[in-house]
Motif scaffolding. Structure first.
Motif, short mmCIF file in Angstrom:
data_model
loop_
_atom_site.label_atom_id
_atom_site.label_comp_id
_atom_site.label_asym_id
_atom_site.label_seq_id
_atom_site.Cartn_x
_atom_site.Cartn_y
_atom_site.Cartn_z
N ARG A 237 0.83 -1.20 0.00
CA ARG A 237 0.00 0.00 0.00
C ARG A 237 0.87 1.25 0.00
NH1 ARG A 237 -5.07 1.00 4.15
NH2 ARG A 237 -6.01 2.76 3.07
N ALA A 238 0.32 2.32 -0.52
CA ALA A 238 1.04 3.60 -0.55
C ALA A 238 0.06 4.74 -0.41
CB ALA A 238 1.84 3.74 -1.85
N LYS A 239 0.56 5.86 0.08
CA LYS A 239 -0.23 7.09 0.16
C LYS A 239 0.58 8.19 -0.52
CE LYS A 239 -2.69 5.98 4.47
NZ LYS A 239 -4.08 6.08 4.02
N ILE A 240 -0.11 9.00 -1.31
CA ILE A 240 0.56 10.08 -2.05
C ILE A 240 -0.28 11.34 -1.93
CG2 ILE A 240 -0.49 9.18 -4.18
CD1 ILE A 240 1.85 10.37 -5.71
N ALA A 241 0.37 12.46 -1.57
CA ALA A 241 -0.33 13.74 -1.40
C ALA A 241 0.04 14.66 -2.56
CB ALA A 241 0.05 14.38 -0.08
N VAL A 242 -0.96 15.23 -3.21
CA VAL A 242 -0.73 16.06 -4.40
C VAL A 242 -1.43 17.41 -4.26
CG1 VAL A 242 -0.38 14.14 -5.99
CG2 VAL A 242 -2.70 14.97 -5.56
N THR A 243 -0.88 18.39 -4.95
CA THR A 243 -1.49 19.72 -4.95
C THR A 243 -1.41 20.30 -6.35
OG1 THR A 243 -1.46 21.91 -3.89
CG2 THR A 243 0.67 20.89 -4.35
N SER A 244 -2.29 21.25 -6.66
CA SER A 244 -2.35 21.83 -8.00
C SER A 244 -2.17 23.34 -7.92
CB SER A 244 -3.70 21.51 -8.66
OG SER A 244 -3.83 22.19 -9.89
N THR A 245 -1.41 23.88 -8.88
CA THR A 245 -1.24 25.33 -8.94
C THR A 245 -2.38 25.99 -9.72
OG1 THR A 245 0.13 25.08 -10.93
CG2 THR A 245 1.28 25.18 -8.82
N ASP A 246 -3.19 25.18 -10.38
CA ASP A 246 -4.33 25.67 -11.16
C ASP A 246 -5.61 25.25 -10.44
OD1 ASP A 246 -6.34 26.27 -12.95
OD2 ASP A 246 -5.21 25.60 -14.71
N GLY A 272 0.43 -4.47 -8.16
CA GLY A 272 -0.86 -4.39 -7.47
C GLY A 272 -0.85 -3.59 -6.19
N GLU A 273 0.17 -2.79 -5.96
CA GLU A 273 0.26 -1.97 -4.75
C GLU A 273 -0.90 -0.96 -4.71
OE1 GLU A 273 3.55 1.20 -3.08
OE2 GLU A 273 4.27 -0.68 -3.94
N LYS A 274 -1.71 -1.01 -3.66
CA LYS A 274 -2.86 -0.10 -3.54
C LYS A 274 -2.35 1.31 -3.25
CE LYS A 274 -6.10 -3.59 -1.81
NZ LYS A 274 -5.17 -4.74 -1.84
N ILE A 275 -2.93 2.30 -3.92
CA ILE A 275 -2.46 3.68 -3.78
C ILE A 275 -3.62 4.58 -3.36
CG2 ILE A 275 -1.35 5.62 -4.94
CD1 ILE A 275 -0.10 3.64 -6.90
N ASP A 276 -3.45 5.27 -2.22
CA ASP A 276 -4.42 6.28 -1.77
C ASP A 276 -3.88 7.65 -2.20
OD1 ASP A 276 -5.82 4.26 -0.53
OD2 ASP A 276 -4.86 4.56 1.41
N ILE A 277 -4.66 8.39 -2.98
CA ILE A 277 -4.26 9.72 -3.43
C ILE A 277 -5.08 10.75 -2.68
CG2 ILE A 277 -3.96 11.24 -5.40
CD1 ILE A 277 -3.97 8.75 -7.19
#
Length: 539
Positions: A237-246, A272-277
């Motif tokens: 499993r993984a968690k990824i935090a993202v942000t947008s300039t637009d 198959g690694e589960k990803i939470d965005i």
């Protein structure tokens, strides 16, 4: 048997080797020249200094004997007298070298073998340098290759123009590779080693996932969407935090893609690694709530000084918030960079009840009042004797059932209790040898001086030599976990700014700085503090 090569063959050989090994043609020609020099020295004697030169355009080979110009000749194979040298070259002077042409040589079997070894070694060194220079600039990129062999669980990858290694601990768990399999990995290190440059690849590195998303999501490649943080449990499993300039582009939706097409491409590459965005925000409380999904969060309490978050969840959500083997909360903690403590609503209720009981007992003992009065004070939010002693009298009098006379009596008893406690602490402070001068520093009391004395800070000079971390403690983050180290005054509610102000006051009294220096000194101290976390991380 003798071996010789004509001019054309020498250049053809140099061109062929340079193309095959992807190195500069002149490096091959220089290697040939060195090999011929060694062979010529073997032919004319080891004491003879020989220079060989191959014309890179015509392929013509020329040999010279080098002779050093000296006053008295001691080695006839290496030296020449000044008069003899002037006969050959009028401009010759002591310390110069004059040359004598030598006839071309034919290589015997041994000389040819030796020359071959020199050329092979030189070409190999040049190839290693070329490979290092090429891949050291590609650190942080994803490369594709084929499996060349597997040694003790480590995968050797053929990159076409070099070899790389994926160590066992850099492979996704349960991942199997065989000879000829195509493999994609992240270059995280390139080193010069005795056996040549080593290129280290990883499939578990967080940046491997970031680069995969960059390949799949055009908005990340264009810089519109930024990956702010990644936490991985490789293969699971993984968690990824993202942000947008637009503001018109949803960063989470862009990373997921139409019907999950973009994120599924990354999941497929990662076995198959589960990803939470989740969307990144500078509000830590909101970030914690998002990071702990899919669990629902009822309450968040922040301790900014210790970089710790206390999260309260409904009883039935506890296992979901923690995750299997603590995976969910561990990844959330790595993602935001703070420690996370999870409590159920029942546990928080029990803790609040325990704190209420402890405060009630404290008020009963310190103020000599009955249980009902103590409970009234505790239920109104008073948590310490100091609050009762220094709060506005009207706040106590406004409690139901209290009047001004009762409030005044409670405040007097609180003051008497603190005075008695202060005397006891001052006696302990004197026993520890802490000097009276520290009382002149605003903000320090007897309890703090006792704590300082126990930490061997006993004089004004000792205190002036401290830094803020010595007083309030510090945190070090390593391997995704934050470790807290206490300072002498960690048990007291002192901010970093207050600690720095007290230290500056002590330095002012010691004469280390003046009033004019104070603002500059404060700026320097803040700059040192800003650098400290980087140094701690590097450890």
């Amino acid at each position: 048997m003798a071996v010789s090569a004509n001019r054309l063959e020498l250049l053809q050989i140099a061109d062929a080797v340079a193309r095959e090994k992807s190195i500069d043609r002149m490096i091959v020609i220089e290697a040939m020249e060195e090999a011929i020099q060694r062979a010529a020295k073997a032919r004319y004697g080891a004491e003879t200094e020989v220079k060989a030169e191959i014309n890179p355009k015509s392929g013509e080979l020329r040999l010279w004997r080098l002779l050093e110009v000296v006053e008295t000749v001691e080695e006839y194979g290496r030296q020449i007298g000044l008069e003899d040298a002037k006969a050959k070259n009028e401009a010759a002077k002591l310390g110069d070298y004059v040359t004598e042409p030598l006839p071309p040589i034919e290589f015997g079997r041994i000389a040819a073998q030796s020359a071959k070894q020199v050329i092979v070694q030189k070409v190999r060194d040049a190839e290693r340098d070329r490979m290092y220079e090429e891949y050291v600039d590609r650190m942080g990129e994803i490369v594709n290759g084929s499996v060349k062999r597997v040694e003790y669980g480590n995968v050797i990858v053929d990159l076409g123009r070099g070899e790389a290694i994926i160590r066992r601990d850099e492979l996704i768990p349960r991942e199997q590779f065989r000879y000829g399999d195509r493999v994609r990995a992240y270059i995280y290190d390139v080193r010069r080693e005795q056996r040549g440059p080593q290129i280290f690849l990883s499939r578990t590195h967080p940046q491997f996932m970031a680069k995969l998303f960059q390949q799949e999501v055009p908005e990340i490649y264009d810089g519109i969407i930024t990956i702010r943080s990644i936490a991985r449990d490789p293969g699971s499993r993984a968690k990824i935090a993202v942000t947008s300039t637009d503001s018109s582009i949803d960063p989470v939706g862009a990373c997921v893609g139409m019907r999950g097409s973009r994120v599924q491409a990354v999941v497929g590459e990662l076995q198959g690694e589960k990803i939470d965005i989740i969307p990144w925000t500078n509000n830590i409380a909101d970030l914690v709530v998002s990071a702990l999904q899919p669990a629902d969060v009822a309450k968040v309490v922040l301790d900014e000084q210790a970089e710790r978050v206390e999260v309260v969840v409904p009883d039935e959500q506890l296992s979901l918030a923690i995750g299997r083997r603590g995976q969910n909360v561990r990844l959330a903690s790595q993602l935001i960079g703070w420690d996370i403590d999870i409590l159920t609503e029942q546990e928080e209720s029990e803790r609040r009840q325990k704190e209420f009981t402890e405060r009630t007992d404290l008020f009963m003992q310190a103020l000599d009042v009955d249980e009902m009065v103590a409970q009234l004070l505790a239920s109104e939010g008073f948590s310490s004797i100091e609050e009762l002693a220094y709060v506005d009298l009207g706040e106590i009098a406004s409690i139901g059932g209290f009047d001004e006379e009762t409030a005044a009596e409670i405040q007097n008893r609180a003051t008497e209790y603190l005075d008695a406690l202060e005397r006891e602490l001052d006696e302990e402070r004197q026993a520890l040898g802490v000097e009276d001068a520290l009382y002149d520093i605003g903000g320090l009391n007897a309890a703090m001086l006792v704590a300082l004395g126990k930490d061997n800070v006993k004089t004004l000079e000792d205190f002036a030599g401290c830094v803020a971390d010595d007083l309030i403690g510090w945190s070090e983050r390593k391997d995704g976990e934050t470790k807290r180290f206490d300072g002498a005054l960690s048990a007291f509610p002192i901010s970093r700014q207050e600690a720095e102000d007290m230290i500056m006051a002590a330095r002012l009294k010691m004469g280390w700085i003046t009033e004019d220096d104070l603002p500059a000194a404060e700026i320097v101290d803040e700059a040192e503090h800003d650098l400290e976390p980087e140094a701690e991380t590097a450890q």
